[in-house]
Design a protein around this motif. Structure first.
Motif, PDB file in Angstrom:
ATOM      1  N   PHE A   1      -5.116   0.317  18.685  1.00 37.06           N
ATOM      2  CA  PHE A   1      -6.439  -0.194  19.051  1.00 37.06           C
ATOM      3  C   PHE A   1      -7.040  -1.009  17.904  1.00 37.06           C
ATOM      4  O   PHE A   1      -8.097  -1.615  18.059  1.00 37.06           O
ATOM      5  CB  PHE A   1      -7.389   0.955  19.436  1.00 37.06           C
ATOM      6  N   PHE A   2      -6.338  -1.046  16.769  1.00 30.68           N
ATOM      7  CA  PHE A   2      -6.817  -1.752  15.578  1.00 30.68           C
ATOM      8  C   PHE A   2      -5.632  -2.497  14.973  1.00 30.68           C
ATOM      9  O   PHE A   2      -4.597  -1.899  14.687  1.00 30.68           O
ATOM     10  CB  PHE A   2      -7.374  -0.738  14.575  1.00 30.68           C
ATOM     11  N   THR A   3      -5.773  -3.825  14.788  1.00 34.71           N
ATOM     12  CA  THR A   3      -4.707  -4.633  14.184  1.00 34.71           C
ATOM     13  C   THR A   3      -5.344  -5.659  13.254  1.00 34.71           C
ATOM     14  O   THR A   3      -6.284  -6.356  13.643  1.00 34.71           O
ATOM     15  CB  THR A   3      -3.881  -5.367  15.264  1.00 34.71           C
ATOM     16  N   TRP A   4      -4.827  -5.735  12.025  1.00 34.07           N
ATOM     17  CA  TRP A   4      -5.340  -6.710  11.062  1.00 34.07           C
ATOM     18  C   TRP A   4      -4.216  -7.170  10.157  1.00 34.07           C
ATOM     19  O   TRP A   4      -3.450  -6.359   9.638  1.00 34.07           O
ATOM     20  CB  TRP A   4      -6.465  -6.110  10.226  1.00 34.07           C
ATOM     21  N   GLN A   5      -4.114  -8.494   9.962  1.00 33.95           N
ATOM     22  CA  GLN A   5      -3.115  -9.076   9.073  1.00 33.95           C
ATOM     23  C   GLN A   5      -3.792  -9.610   7.819  1.00 33.95           C
ATOM     24  O   GLN A   5      -4.677 -10.465   7.893  1.00 33.95           O
ATOM     25  CB  GLN A   5      -2.359 -10.201   9.773  1.00 33.95           C
ATOM     26  N   ASP A   6      -3.379  -9.115   6.668  1.00 23.51           N
ATOM     27  CA  ASP A   6      -3.916  -9.565   5.389  1.00 23.51           C
ATOM     28  C   ASP A   6      -3.220 -10.863   4.997  1.00 23.51           C
ATOM     29  O   ASP A   6      -1.991 -10.888   4.853  1.00 23.51           O
ATOM     30  CB  ASP A   6      -3.672  -8.491   4.332  1.00 23.51           C
ATOM     31  N   PRO A   7      -3.960 -11.966   4.799  1.00 23.61           N
ATOM     32  CA  PRO A   7      -3.318 -13.223   4.399  1.00 23.61           C
ATOM     33  C   PRO A   7      -2.743 -13.173   2.981  1.00 23.61           C
ATOM     34  O   PRO A   7      -1.888 -13.981   2.630  1.00 23.61           O
ATOM     35  CB  PRO A   7      -4.453 -14.251   4.509  1.00 23.61           C
ATOM     36  N   GLY A   8      -3.224 -12.227   2.182  1.00 22.37           N
ATOM     37  CA  GLY A   8      -2.699 -12.039   0.829  1.00 22.37           C
ATOM     38  C   GLY A   8      -2.256 -10.599   0.646  1.00 22.37           C
ATOM     39  O   GLY A   8      -2.953  -9.799   0.016  1.00 22.37           O
ATOM     40  N   PRO A   9      -1.096 -10.205   1.202  1.00 22.68           N
ATOM     41  CA  PRO A   9      -0.704  -8.793   1.266  1.00 22.68           C
ATOM     42  C   PRO A   9      -0.586  -8.116  -0.094  1.00 22.68           C
ATOM     43  O   PRO A   9      -0.135  -8.711  -1.073  1.00 22.68           O
ATOM     44  CB  PRO A   9       0.668  -8.846   1.956  1.00 22.68           C
ATOM     45  N   LEU A  10      -1.008  -6.861  -0.127  1.00 30.75           N
ATOM     46  CA  LEU A  10      -0.771  -6.005  -1.277  1.00 30.75           C
ATOM     47  C   LEU A  10       0.624  -5.395  -1.169  1.00 30.75           C
ATOM     48  O   LEU A  10       1.178  -5.282  -0.075  1.00 30.75           O
ATOM     49  CB  LEU A  10      -1.806  -4.877  -1.333  1.00 30.75           C
ATOM     50  N   THR A  11       1.164  -4.959  -2.300  1.00 34.15           N
ATOM     51  CA  THR A  11       2.440  -4.254  -2.307  1.00 34.15           C
ATOM     52  C   THR A  11       2.149  -2.763  -2.429  1.00 34.15           C
ATOM     53  O   THR A  11       2.339  -2.143  -3.482  1.00 34.15           O
ATOM     54  CB  THR A  11       3.335  -4.736  -3.463  1.00 34.15           C
ATOM     55  N   ALA A  12       1.648  -2.189  -1.360  1.00 37.48           N
ATOM     56  CA  ALA A  12       1.226  -0.782  -1.386  1.00 37.48           C
ATOM     57  C   ALA A  12       2.445   0.131  -1.379  1.00 37.48           C
ATOM     58  O   ALA A  12       3.421  -0.114  -0.671  1.00 37.48           O
ATOM     59  CB  ALA A  12       0.333  -0.483  -0.196  1.00 37.48           C
ATOM     60  N   ARG A  13       2.372   1.202  -2.173  1.00 37.76           N
ATOM     61  CA  ARG A  13       3.458   2.190  -2.224  1.00 37.76           C
ATOM     62  C   ARG A  13       2.949   3.624  -2.398  1.00 37.76           C
ATOM     63  O   ARG A  13       3.732   4.547  -2.454  1.00 37.76           O
ATOM     64  CB  ARG A  13       4.434   1.841  -3.347  1.00 37.76           C
ATOM     65  N   TRP A  14       1.626   3.799  -2.491  1.00 39.23           N
ATOM     66  CA  TRP A  14       1.049   5.136  -2.646  1.00 39.23           C
ATOM     67  C   TRP A  14      -0.011   5.360  -1.585  1.00 39.23           C
ATOM     68  O   TRP A  14      -0.928   4.554  -1.449  1.00 39.23           O
ATOM     69  CB  TRP A  14       0.416   5.311  -4.028  1.00 39.23           C
ATOM     70  N   ALA A  15       0.098   6.436  -0.826  1.00 37.77           N
ATOM     71  CA  ALA A  15      -0.897   6.773   0.195  1.00 37.77           C
ATOM     72  C   ALA A  15      -1.853   7.835  -0.332  1.00 37.77           C
ATOM     73  O   ALA A  15      -1.490   8.662  -1.174  1.00 37.77           O
ATOM     74  CB  ALA A  15      -0.212   7.276   1.457  1.00 37.77           C
ATOM     75  N   SER A  16      -3.068   7.802   0.181  1.00 43.64           N
ATOM     76  CA  SER A  16      -4.081   8.781  -0.229  1.00 43.64           C
ATOM     77  C   SER A  16      -4.965   9.119   0.961  1.00 43.64           C
ATOM     78  O   SER A  16      -4.956   8.427   1.979  1.00 43.64           O
ATOM     79  CB  SER A  16      -4.936   8.229  -1.373  1.00 43.64           C
ATOM     80  N   ILE A  17      -5.727  10.183   0.821  1.00 45.26           N
ATOM     81  CA  ILE A  17      -6.725  10.557   1.826  1.00 45.26           C
ATOM     82  C   ILE A  17      -8.026  10.896   1.130  1.00 45.26           C
ATOM     83  O   ILE A  17      -8.044  11.273  -0.057  1.00 45.26           O
ATOM     84  CB  ILE A  17      -6.259  11.756   2.688  1.00 45.26           C
ATOM     85  N   ALA A  18      -9.115  10.769   1.858  1.00 45.85           N
ATOM     86  CA  ALA A  18     -10.433  11.086   1.311  1.00 45.85           C
ATOM     87  C   ALA A  18     -11.369  11.402   2.459  1.00 45.85           C
ATOM     88  O   ALA A  18     -11.064  11.153   3.629  1.00 45.85           O
ATOM     89  CB  ALA A  18     -10.977   9.919   0.478  1.00 45.85           C
ATOM     90  N   ALA A  19     -12.524  11.960   2.127  1.00 44.08           N
ATOM     91  CA  ALA A  19     -13.579  12.230   3.109  1.00 44.08           C
ATOM     92  C   ALA A  19     -14.914  11.828   2.506  1.00 44.08           C
ATOM     93  O   ALA A  19     -15.071  11.790   1.278  1.00 44.08           O
ATOM     94  CB  ALA A  19     -13.592  13.700   3.507  1.00 44.08           C
ATOM     95  N   LYS A  20     -15.845  11.521   3.372  1.00 41.81           N
ATOM     96  CA  LYS A  20     -17.178  11.119   2.941  1.00 41.81           C
ATOM     97  C   LYS A  20     -17.822  12.213   2.094  1.00 41.81           C
ATOM     98  O   LYS A  20     -17.476  13.392   2.201  1.00 41.81           O
ATOM     99  CB  LYS A  20     -18.041  10.824   4.177  1.00 41.81           C
ATOM    100  N   ASN A  21     -18.765  11.818   1.256  1.00 40.68           N
ATOM    101  CA  ASN A  21     -19.474  12.771   0.395  1.00 40.68           C
ATOM    102  C   ASN A  21     -19.930  14.002   1.168  1.00 40.68           C
ATOM    103  O   ASN A  21     -20.542  13.897   2.236  1.00 40.68           O
ATOM    104  CB  ASN A  21     -20.703  12.107  -0.241  1.00 40.68           C
ATOM    105  N   ASN A  22     -19.600  15.171   0.619  1.00 38.95           N
ATOM    106  CA  ASN A  22     -20.042  16.466   1.157  1.00 38.95           C
ATOM    107  C   ASN A  22     -19.499  16.772   2.557  1.00 38.95           C
ATOM    108  O   ASN A  22     -20.082  17.579   3.286  1.00 38.95           O
ATOM    109  CB  ASN A  22     -21.574  16.546   1.160  1.00 38.95           C
TER     110      ASN A  22
END
Length: 285
Positions: A242-263
């Motif tokens: 339901f979500f698709t986006w192409q970065d015109p200047g791609p990053l070379t990502a190799r590390w995944a992370s997770i987070a949650a909003k404050n509190n």
């Protein structure tokens, strides 16, 4: 299981459709697992050839799966200690000892004959999916609890999350870096109705999609995230993106992370990560 033959001469597909086809093939290929279920409250003694500290069970699994010498591993939660074994408890049953802080795992490394996937199918079994609890905190610090993945291959993460407000998945070039050069995907921003992507934490929004009811404090919601060469896709488990986006200047990502909003307290369950398929039920086809 019925096999569907695709004849290339009959049609052509767009790059996005091609990647989604890869994604579907990754999900649909079923591999018979020969691994045993993990042994909670046990550790394999006297057969540790390497160890690391400050690892999560997922990182420990990734470390073992990327090492051809590793046949099993033990993860001890109190010390966050990952122990790699070059033998199994089946070979040395008398060395599997009781330790209430540890869990022993065995892994299988099976050849893969599907050209759309990685050259090897890496599987680690668990009696339940890997779980991670992110307690509420006053900040939105990203937790890098996963092993690195290969940016040259299609990255897919399938997960479930339960939280009262916004959670984030990050894909960074460097471990621990989330204020720059990282894709940050937000689930449930702005009154729980938006999925957004940025190229660092709190940077400008580059793309967003409206979708009601993304988060819940009472029940798990199930998603998949795919990234390849700057193309990011998000969907609900078992459904198209339901979500698709192409970065015109791609990053070379190799590390995944997770987070949650404050509190915000968040409960995460990871069903698959990158090239690592995390079995829900051990020994089942």
């Amino acid at each position: 299981m019925k096999l569907i033959k695709l004849h290339q001469s009959k049609f052509t597909i767009s790059p996005i459709s091609h990647v989604f086809l890869v994604l579907l093939l990754q999900f649909k290929v079923v591999v018979t697992s020969t691994t045993t279920c993990p042994a909670p409250n046990q550790v394999l003694q006297d057969h540790t050839y390497s160890w690391q500290s400050e690892w999560s069970p997922l990182s420990c699994a990734g470390l073992c799966l990327q090492d051809t010498a590793c046949s099993a591993f033990s993860f001890c939660k109190d010390a966050k200690r990952c122990e790699l074994h070059n033998v199994t408890a089946e070979q040395y049953p008398g060395d599997l000892q009781v330790d209430v802080n540890c869990t022993y795992y065995e892994v299988s490394k099976e050849d893969n004959d599907t050209k759309w996937r990685s050259q090897s199918n890496l599987t680690t079994c668990n009696s339940s999916p890997f779980e991670y609890v992110k307690p509420s905190s006053p900040d939105t610090t990203h937790r890098f609890i996963f092993p690195p993945f290969d940016p040259a291959e299609v990255f897919v993460m399938v997960f479930s999350v339960r939280a009262s407000s916004t959670v984030y998945v990050g894909l960074a070039e460097e471990k621990g870096t989330y204020h720059r050069r990282m894709y940050e995907i937000a689930f449930g921003e702005k009154n729980d109705d938006k999925v957004r992507i940025r190229k660092c934490h709190k940077c400008n929004i580059l793309h967003q999609v409206d979708l009601l009811g993304l988060m819940s404090a009472d029940e798990y919601h199930h998603f998949w995230v795919m990234n390849y060469n700057g193309l990011t896709m998000v969907g609900k488990r078992g459904q198209p993106a339901f979500f698709t986006w192409q970065d015109p200047g791609p990053l070379t990502a190799r590390w995944a992370s997770i987070a949650a909003k404050n509190n915000v307290h968040a409960d995460w369950v990871f069903h698959s990560f990158g090239n690592f398929q995390l079995c829900k039920v051990c020994g089942s086809p």
